[in-house]
Design a protein around this motif. Structure first.
Motif, PDB file in Angstrom:
ATOM      1  N   HIS A   1      -0.365   7.940 -13.247  1.00  0.00           N
ATOM      2  CA  HIS A   1       0.492   6.782 -13.607  1.00  0.00           C
ATOM      3  C   HIS A   1       0.662   5.705 -12.538  1.00  0.00           C
ATOM      4  O   HIS A   1       1.066   4.607 -12.726  1.00  0.00           O
ATOM      5  N   ASP A   2       0.183   5.964 -11.311  1.00  0.00           N
ATOM      6  CA  ASP A   2       0.405   5.022 -10.214  1.00  0.00           C
ATOM      7  C   ASP A   2      -0.896   5.107  -9.542  1.00  0.00           C
ATOM      8  O   ASP A   2      -1.796   5.433  -9.902  1.00  0.00           O
TER       9      ASP A   2
ATOM     10  N   PHE B   1      -2.881   9.655   0.359  1.00  0.00           N
ATOM     11  CA  PHE B   1      -1.400   9.312   1.260  1.00  0.00           C
ATOM     12  C   PHE B   1      -0.616   8.540  -0.013  1.00  0.00           C
ATOM     13  O   PHE B   1      -0.954   7.908  -0.602  1.00  0.00           O
ATOM     14  N   SER B   2       0.591   8.824   0.256  1.00  0.00           N
ATOM     15  CA  SER B   2       1.665   8.102  -0.529  1.00  0.00           C
ATOM     16  C   SER B   2       1.933   6.723   0.168  1.00  0.00           C
ATOM     17  O   SER B   2       2.193   5.753  -0.807  1.00  0.00           O
ATOM     18  N   SER B   3       1.514   6.325   1.174  1.00  0.00           N
ATOM     19  CA  SER B   3       1.764   4.899   1.944  1.00  0.00           C
ATOM     20  C   SER B   3       0.780   4.833   2.919  1.00  0.00           C
ATOM     21  O   SER B   3       0.190   5.726   3.697  1.00  0.00           O
TER      22      SER B   3
ATOM     23  N   PHE C   1       0.868  -1.132   0.184  1.00  0.00           N
ATOM     24  CA  PHE C   1      -0.066  -0.077  -0.105  1.00  0.00           C
ATOM     25  C   PHE C   1       0.920   1.123   0.134  1.00  0.00           C
ATOM     26  O   PHE C   1       1.060   1.690   1.067  1.00  0.00           O
ATOM     27  N   ARG C   2       1.445   1.321  -1.377  1.00  0.00           N
ATOM     28  CA  ARG C   2       2.477   2.465  -1.322  1.00  0.00           C
ATOM     29  C   ARG C   2       2.745   2.835  -2.695  1.00  0.00           C
ATOM     30  O   ARG C   2       2.791   2.229  -3.782  1.00  0.00           O
ATOM     31  N   SER C   3       2.847   4.273  -3.049  1.00  0.00           N
ATOM     32  CA  SER C   3       3.576   4.698  -4.149  1.00  0.00           C
ATOM     33  C   SER C   3       4.618   5.564  -4.259  1.00  0.00           C
ATOM     34  O   SER C   3       4.828   6.644  -3.499  1.00  0.00           O
TER      35      SER C   3
ATOM     36  N   GLY D   1     -11.100  -6.173   4.300  1.00  0.00           N
ATOM     37  CA  GLY D   1      -9.943  -5.480   3.551  1.00  0.00           C
ATOM     38  C   GLY D   1      -9.315  -4.589   4.486  1.00  0.00           C
ATOM     39  O   GLY D   1      -9.619  -3.795   5.148  1.00  0.00           O
ATOM     40  N   GLY D   2      -7.787  -4.863   4.462  1.00  0.00           N
ATOM     41  CA  GLY D   2      -7.142  -3.828   5.247  1.00  0.00           C
ATOM     42  C   GLY D   2      -5.710  -3.938   4.777  1.00  0.00           C
ATOM     43  O   GLY D   2      -5.398  -4.892   4.014  1.00  0.00           O
ATOM     44  N   PRO D   3      -4.750  -2.998   5.552  1.00  0.00           N
ATOM     45  CA  PRO D   3      -3.285  -3.071   5.082  1.00  0.00           C
ATOM     46  C   PRO D   3      -2.722  -4.254   5.259  1.00  0.00           C
ATOM     47  O   PRO D   3      -1.469  -4.615   4.844  1.00  0.00           O
ATOM     48  N   ASP D   4      -3.203  -5.386   6.201  1.00  0.00           N
ATOM     49  CA  ASP D   4      -2.327  -6.385   6.490  1.00  0.00           C
ATOM     50  C   ASP D   4      -2.846  -7.605   5.509  1.00  0.00           C
ATOM     51  O   ASP D   4      -1.647  -8.346   5.476  1.00  0.00           O
TER      52      ASP D   4
END
Length: 162
Positions: free
Chosen positions: A46-47, A100-102, A23-25, A70-73
């Motif tokens: 593009h991301d 957010f970027s992450s 979960f990051r760009s 659904g979640g970050p883990d």
């Protein structure tokens, strides 16, 4: 006759499995670090961007509107009924969209939130959300907890998304 592939549904979040569960760009992180608005726009086109997911209270399960798992883990795709979490100011019906970027930068903003969940949106999904809620979103902030916060008004962000 050749069948053309269906276009992605604008409100359908990006599958984290396609990104190895992250979960990051990185491109958005770099653009924010440089405080480069053009690079931020490019990264958004593009991301992906990390979007907070609204987590409903557990008592809504009886009403048939239980939140997804659904979640970050676990990297699960958000369910069709999942909603973007927006933030508001007191005594106003206007909302602020935080992107957010992450997942880590979102966690820095809400470190004590036991139900923190996120989704990944691509440009089409973000555009569809903004268009649907343009009348109530007054401002968009990126990585508001830092270290490289930027802001945009929703109309300018729509233009940047193309």
């Amino acid at each position: 006759m050749n069948a053309t592939p269906a276009a992605p549904t604008p409100s359908e979040p990006v599958d984290p499995a396609d990104r190895n569960g992250t979960f990051r760009s990185e491109s958005l992180e770099l653009a924010l670090a440089a405080q480069d608005a053009a690079a931020v726009a490019f990264a958004l086109r593009h991301d992906v961007v990390v979007v907070p997911k609204l987590v409903l209270p557990s008592d809504t399960a009886a009403a048939g509107t239980a939140p997804s798992t659904g979640g970050p883990d676990d990297g699960a795709l958000p369910d069709e009924g999942d909603q973007v979490r927006v933030f508001g100011r007191e005594n106003t019906d206007k909302r602020i969209l935080l992107l957010f970027s992450s997942d880590d930068t979102y966690a820095a903003m809400v470190p004590d939130d036991p139900n923190r969940q996120v989704m990944l949106y691509d440009a089409l999904s973000l555009r569809a959300f903004l268009e649907a809620h343009l009348d109530v979103i007054e401002q968009v902030f990126f990585d508001i907890a830092g270290p490289h916060t930027m802001a945009a008004n929703p109309e300018d962000l729509l233009k940047a998304l193309g």
